[in-house]
Design an enzyme around this catalytic site. Structure first.
Site, mmCIF file in Angstrom:
data_model
loop_
_atom_site.group_PDB
_atom_site.id
_atom_site.type_symbol
_atom_site.label_atom_id
_atom_site.label_comp_id
_atom_site.label_asym_id
_atom_site.label_seq_id
_atom_site.Cartn_x
_atom_site.Cartn_y
_atom_site.Cartn_z
ATOM 1 N N ARG A 131 0.818 -1.216 0.000
ATOM 2 C CA ARG A 131 0.000 0.000 0.000
ATOM 3 C C ARG A 131 0.850 1.263 0.000
ATOM 4 O O ARG A 131 0.326 2.350 -0.193
ATOM 5 C CB ARG A 131 -0.919 0.013 1.229
ATOM 6 N N LYS A 157 -0.482 2.611 -2.693
ATOM 7 C CA LYS A 157 -1.440 1.862 -3.511
ATOM 8 C C LYS A 157 -2.849 2.403 -3.337
ATOM 9 O O LYS A 157 -3.617 2.464 -4.273
ATOM 10 C CB LYS A 157 -1.383 0.388 -3.111
ATOM 11 N N TRP A 206 2.560 6.334 5.962
ATOM 12 C CA TRP A 206 2.879 7.105 4.759
ATOM 13 C C TRP A 206 2.735 8.561 5.196
ATOM 14 O O TRP A 206 1.635 9.016 5.495
ATOM 15 C CB TRP A 206 1.905 6.755 3.640
HETATM 16 C C1 F6R Z 1 -1.029 4.244 -11.118
HETATM 17 C C2 F6R Z 1 -2.054 4.079 -10.116
HETATM 18 C C3 F6R Z 1 -2.746 5.282 -9.614
HETATM 19 C C4 F6R Z 1 -4.214 4.959 -9.286
HETATM 20 C C5 F6R Z 1 -4.888 6.158 -8.609
HETATM 21 C C6 F6R Z 1 -6.338 5.894 -8.322
HETATM 22 O O1 F6R Z 1 -0.490 3.021 -11.517
HETATM 23 O O2 F6R Z 1 -2.311 2.996 -9.673
HETATM 24 O O3 F6R Z 1 -2.671 6.335 -10.524
HETATM 25 O O4 F6R Z 1 -4.883 4.612 -10.455
HETATM 26 O O5 F6R Z 1 -4.222 6.444 -7.410
HETATM 27 O O6 F6R Z 1 -6.490 4.797 -7.489
HETATM 28 P P1 F6R Z 1 -7.847 3.994 -7.408
HETATM 29 O O7 F6R Z 1 -8.073 3.361 -8.735
HETATM 30 O O8 F6R Z 1 -7.632 2.998 -6.326
HETATM 31 O O9 F6R Z 1 -8.908 4.997 -7.085
#
Ligand code: F6R
Length: 600
Positions: free
Chosen positions: A27, A595, A73
């Site tokens: 994460r 993540k 983080w």
């Molecule tokens: C890049 C990546 C990020 C996510 C973004 C949104 O590889 O993973 O740009 O796409 O932080 O995250 P979600 O999809 O979890 O809302």
């Protein structure tokens, strides 16, 4: 981002907590710590850096069956041992870990804690000091905990231990995920079931504004006013093997390779036994009634949204706007009369997207979430959810979730076209099956991708991705993938736009990766390649079978033009992977990234 684990049972807790924290590493974090209740008091071990660094400072001789742990983080205060969690109260009686951001921490400090000098720069320390302050004034621990929580503004998942009570973990949540896990003679808390899957698959989901009191035998959920709530546990379906790398060196490569299976799984999940699409009726009606669709997302999910717009407009004939969540929340465009909001989020926890969802819910608009985590905040708070069925994505760089998002968006668009009785010229399901086969062919050509990465990217400091139409959007994703894991400055551009300024950056040998999968713009993008080559660029054309020309560096198998992004992104992912590998980067855990981005 931050992660929480907690265990109270019969076994030595140190290894359970450390193992749990390792499962949360994906994460993103910059420091970590654990606190365990030992015979001679609470022992805290924390360290900046990786869990391996934390392991090296944990004293093996301390034994305990009760403790909490955290990956941090950094938000308030630099990544350091001092700012790492757990944090302790002034007397060290209370020890606490926290995910989220306390917005009013300065005010709380002024109002209640001006007599104390704080050890860290964090907003978290305020919470544990506040609890002790209320206990010192005569409150019971549980009352002090609830009283402190009522004063907090912002997001939190919290776990608290009390040195004077070897039998309890107190936990609570608001806008940050937290689960309580049930076992035989032990119980756990975790911000993500993955962390504690090694000890239990039985979890109880906690809701915002709830407190949970966890002992070895019981899990008691209460509201902030002390009213007991009953909730049955659910079985977490995650397979432990899904969160292991197996024979792969990196999760990212495993997840790239899983893409054909994910596409087939999605096709299976969204069709009934007779091969008919089986989307929920309420989703169908919401799509049918919408006069305009607003797709809200961040990062890679935003890029999937840009492709989704093409699918929905071209197949279902509904106008679509795609917005970056963090901008939309304060810069809302004029909305149509009957909008439908589609939130795309792999994690389902992204704070920027959630902040828009909260607003659109207040405005009374319907929302549909596409997520890999049904049960996540964005899923729970939207009216409808379509799962991505991609399985856990552990590498920080999103790969299989992106292609899954596009596949589900394609299915949604096709289904809406059917509902609206729009005739389609092709059988999209058959085309998705061709896509899965093409993906397989590409994942079998890793040597060639490694060679391209070495040839174009091993020493460069920048790289451009160009394309036209739908290829432009894939170029944006290619650039994001490359920059996030290899730290090469990479930008995606519409082929025709480069000459309006950015072409000034082209020098001898500047790599330009050009996508040519669209017949209508094939000649134009090749013209743009000539322009950059004339200025010294080292161009790498990736075209589609049927449109290829001599000198193209790589040709992807032919799939339906509209679905090319699902296939053409795979060379982008693999090239980025190898570029990062060649440069010695930590592919799965790139610096500064998390993540699941749970702060705005
Ligand atoms: C890049 C990546 C990020 C996510 C973004 C949104 O590889 O993973 O740009 O796409 O932080 O995250 P979600 O999809 O979890 O809302």
């Amino acid at each position: 981002m931050c992660g929480i684990v907690g265990y109270i049972g019969q076994k030595d807790t140190k290894e359970i907590l450390l193992h749990g924290l390792e499962k949360l590493e994906y994460r993103g974090y910059d420091s970590a710590g654990i606190a365990v209740v030992a015979d001679n008091g609470v022992k805290v071990f924390k360290e900046k850096g990786r869990i391996a660094d934390l392991r090296s400072v944990v004293d093996d001789n301390v034994s305990s069956t009760h403790g909490i742990g955290h990956t941090r983080w950094a938000t308030h205060g630099v990544p350091s041992q001092t700012n790492a969690h757990p944090h302790q109260s002034d007397s060290r009686r209370f020890t606490l870990v926290h995910n989220g951001v306390i917005e009013n921490y300065r005010q709380l400090r002024e109002d209640y804690l001006s007599h104390l000098s704080l050890a860290s720069e964090t907003d978290t320390e305020i919470i544990v000091q506040l609890i002790e302050t209320f206990v010192n004034k005569g409150a019971t621990v549980e009352d002090a905990f609830r009283k402190a929580l009522k004063k907090l503004k912002g997001s939190y998942a919290i776990a608290l231990i009390d040195e004077q009570d070897p039998d309890t973990i107190y936990a609570a949540k608001n806008k940050s995920p937290l689960l309580a896990g049930k076992g035989e003679g032990f119980n756990v808390v975790a911000s993500d079931a993955m962390a504690m899957l090694q000890v239990t698959d039985q979890y109880i989901e906690l809701m915002d504004g709830e407190v949970v009191i966890v002992t070895r035998e019981n899990i008691t959920i209460k509201t902030l006013d002390g009213v007991v709530e009953e909730r049955a546990p659910f079985t977490c379906e995650l397979d432990v093997n899904d969160i292991e790398k197996g024979t792969y060196a990196h999760f990212m490569m495993k997840e790239i390779d899983e893409q054909p299976f994910v596409i087939r799984k999605i096709m299976q999940e969204y069709q009934d036994d007779n091969g008919r699409l089986n989307l929920p009726e309420d989703v169908r009606q919401a799509m049918k009634q919408a006069d305009r669709i607003y797709i809200i997302a961040c990062g890679t999910s935003y890029h999937a949204g840009l492709i989704g717009k093409q699918f929905i407009e071209k197949l279902a004939k509904i106008p679509v706007e795609v917005h970056v969540a963090s901008e939309f929340s304060y810069n809302m465009p004029m909305l149509s009369e009957n909008p439908l909001f589609i939130y795309i989020s792999q994690s389902g926890e992204t704070a920027d997207s959630r902040s828009v969802l909260v607003q659109t819910n207040k405005m009374g608009y319907k929302a549909l979430t596409l997520t890999n985590a049904p049960g996540s905040t964005l899923s729970r708070e939207a009216d409808y959810t379509l799962p991505l069925h991609a399985g856990p994505e552990i590498a920080v760089a999103s790969t299989k979730a992106y292609t899954a998002q596009m596949a589900v968006l394609a299915i949604l668009a096709v289904d809406t076209a059917h509902v609206k009785e729009i005739e389609l010229e092709f059988d999209p399901i058959q085309e998705l099956s061709i896509v899965a086969t093409a993906m397989e062919a590409l994942t079998d050509q890793k040597d060639e991708m490694e060679y391209i990465a070495r040839e174009y990217l091993s020493t460069t400091r920048n790289c451009f991705f160009i394309g036209r139409g739908i290829d432009y959007y894939v170029g944006l994703e290619g650039a994001l993938k490359l920059k996030e894991i290899s730290y090469i400055q990479a930008e995606g551009f519409a082929g025709g736009e480069l000459k309006h300024g950015t072409i000034a950056l082209i020098e001898n040998g500047t790599p330009v990766i050009a996508l040519a999968t669209q017949e209508q713009v094939n000649l134009s993008i090749r013209g743009n390649v000539k322009e950059v080559e004339a200025r010294g660029a080292s161009a790498c054309i990736i075209s589609m079978k049927g449109l290829e020309e001599d000198g193209d560096r790589f040709v992807i198998p032919k799939v339906h033009e509209l679905l090319t992004p699902l296939v053409s992104v795979i060379p982008m992912q693999l090239i980025s992977y190898y570029a990062a590998l060649h440069r010695g980067c930590d592919v799965d855990k790139p610096r500064n990234l998390a993540k699941s981005v749970t702060v705005e």
